[in-house]
Each structure stands twice: as C-alpha cells, then as structure tokens.
Design a protein around this motif. Structure first.
Motif, short mmCIF file in Angstrom:
data_model
loop_
_atom_site.label_atom_id
_atom_site.label_comp_id
_atom_site.label_asym_id
_atom_site.label_seq_id
_atom_site.Cartn_x
_atom_site.Cartn_y
_atom_site.Cartn_z
N TYR A 154 15.65 16.18 0.82
CA TYR A 154 14.25 15.78 0.18
C TYR A 154 14.24 15.02 -1.08
O TYR A 154 13.42 14.08 -1.00
N ALA A 155 15.12 15.49 -1.98
CA ALA A 155 14.90 14.65 -3.18
C ALA A 155 15.32 13.41 -3.13
O ALA A 155 15.11 12.62 -3.81
N ASN A 156 16.50 13.21 -2.21
CA ASN A 156 17.07 12.05 -2.27
C ASN A 156 17.81 11.22 -3.45
O ASN A 156 17.28 9.87 -3.69
N SER A 212 7.63 19.41 -7.53
CA SER A 212 6.74 19.73 -6.20
C SER A 212 5.84 20.71 -6.59
O SER A 212 4.55 20.89 -6.01
N ASN A 245 14.49 6.98 -6.13
CA ASN A 245 13.51 6.62 -4.93
C ASN A 245 12.30 7.54 -4.79
O ASN A 245 11.21 7.41 -4.51
N TYR A 246 12.25 8.89 -5.38
CA TYR A 246 11.43 9.72 -5.46
C TYR A 246 10.70 9.56 -6.80
O TYR A 246 11.27 10.04 -7.91
N SER A 247 9.49 9.26 -6.88
CA SER A 247 8.56 9.43 -8.25
C SER A 247 9.40 8.81 -9.24
O SER A 247 9.82 9.43 -10.19
N ALA A 283 7.48 15.35 -12.00
CA ALA A 283 8.22 15.16 -10.80
C ALA A 283 8.32 16.49 -10.16
O ALA A 283 8.56 16.33 -9.01
N TRP A 303 16.50 23.11 -2.02
CA TRP A 303 15.01 22.89 -3.00
C TRP A 303 14.72 24.01 -3.73
O TRP A 303 14.58 23.80 -5.00
N GLN A 340 10.96 10.83 -12.51
CA GLN A 340 12.48 11.40 -12.29
C GLN A 340 13.13 10.74 -13.48
O GLN A 340 14.10 11.30 -14.01
#
Length: 194
Positions: free
Chosen positions: A72-74, A144, A87-89, A142, A7, A93
C-alpha cells in the motif's frame, strides 16, 4: 506477514518513534544548560536522552523497513534518501525523508564524534531540533490516520511537551535557579575548591 499487519506495524512504529523523539527533544532542551533538569541529576537526564534517542532510531528503522515491504505504501529505497519524489503523497512523505536524513546525520556524526570533533558534532546535532517538527508534520500529513482523534491527541500531547520544555527553559524561574546555582559554585571556584 500480511499486508494489513505490515501497515499496522508501520503506523504504530512511526507513532512510537515520534513519542520517543519528543522525549529526546524535551530532554535535550532541558539538559542544554548543562545543569540538572526536570529534578533529575545531569547524568540521568543524559542517559535517558541517549537511550530514548537510540530507541527512537530503532522504531524509526522498523517504521521505514516495514513500509518498504508494504504494498500500500509503495515506498522505494530511493524515497528514503531523496525527499519529495515518492509515489504516495510526495510532499508529506518527503518531510519524513528529510526527518530521516537529519536523524541519520546525527547518528553518523555521533558515531564519529571523536574523529570529527565536538564543534562539528554539535552543529549537526542541532538538526535534531529541526527533525522533530518535520517528523510531527509528516505524521499528520502522510499518515493514514491523519484525521483520527487519537493521532491528533498524541501529536498535540507531543507538541505540548516540547512547548512546555521550551517555556521552562526560557523562563525567568529557570534563569533565577541558574543564577542561584552559579552563586553557590563561584565562591568555591575562586577558592580553588572543586
């Protein structure tokens, strides 16, 4: 490599890629005239522009590859090609996917430049200017760290560099400098001196 390490590396490589892309865009704006820019000879500006672009793509590749393996990012492989389905934002993304796709088009056409011709290459190459604000928005939306002072400082500095390059390139001083250079070269051209 642990998930935390992935990450942090993904975040860092994304920021470094944005900084390098900022350098590339600023140099591209300055060198667009075909004249010396930023006090450097044309060949030096072009060399730094090309090498910073290559390094930016390397860090972007590291950013994306790391995110593929981060839990975590998936991120899925399809997310690298098709924007706004992640799937994430998904929106933010998706902007990253659009910027990646534009930069990949530039890389591919640069490798095929001699086969597709300068006009087609130049048309796609202009997409580089579009990829920069999209990448900047992606990082701020996007990431974190979107609410951290340091990311905003880096992003605002990148914005300031590009705005300064545009202002310099469109300024009267640039035009006056260009006119002086043309007046020095024209008599020699008319006389047949190179």
């Amino acid at each position: 490599m642990s998930s935390d390490a992935l990450w942090y590396f993904a975040r860092g490589s994304g920021v470094v890629s944005l900084i390098l892309l900022t350098v590339v865009v600023a140099l591209g704006i300055g060198a667009r005239s075909g004249r010396p820019a930023f006090g450097l000879p044309r060949f030096a500006v072009n060399l730094v522009h090309r090498n910073a672009a290559l390094l930016s793509v390397v860090f972007l590749g590291a950013h994306v590859t790391t995110l593929l393996f981060d839990e975590y990012a998936n991120l899925r492989a399809v997310d690298l090609v098709v924007p706004f389905i992640g799937n994430y934002s998904p929106f933010w993304q998706g902007l990253g996917t659009v910027a990646l796709d534009l930069l990949l088009a530039i890389v591919v056409t640069s490798l095929l430049r001699h086969r597709i011709g300068v006009r087609a290459w130049r048309t796609v190459h202009w997409a580089g200017y579009l990829s920069w604000p999209i990448a900047l928005a992606h990082g701020l939306g996007a990431g974190s760290d979107a609410d951290t002072w340091w990311l905003w400082t880096i992003s605002l500095a990148c914005l300031a560099v590009v705005v300064a390059a545009v202002v310099w390139r469109t300024s009267a001083a640039f035009e006056a400098r260009t006119d002086r250079a043309v007046r020095r070269v024209e008599p020699r051209l008319r006389a047949g001196i190179r």
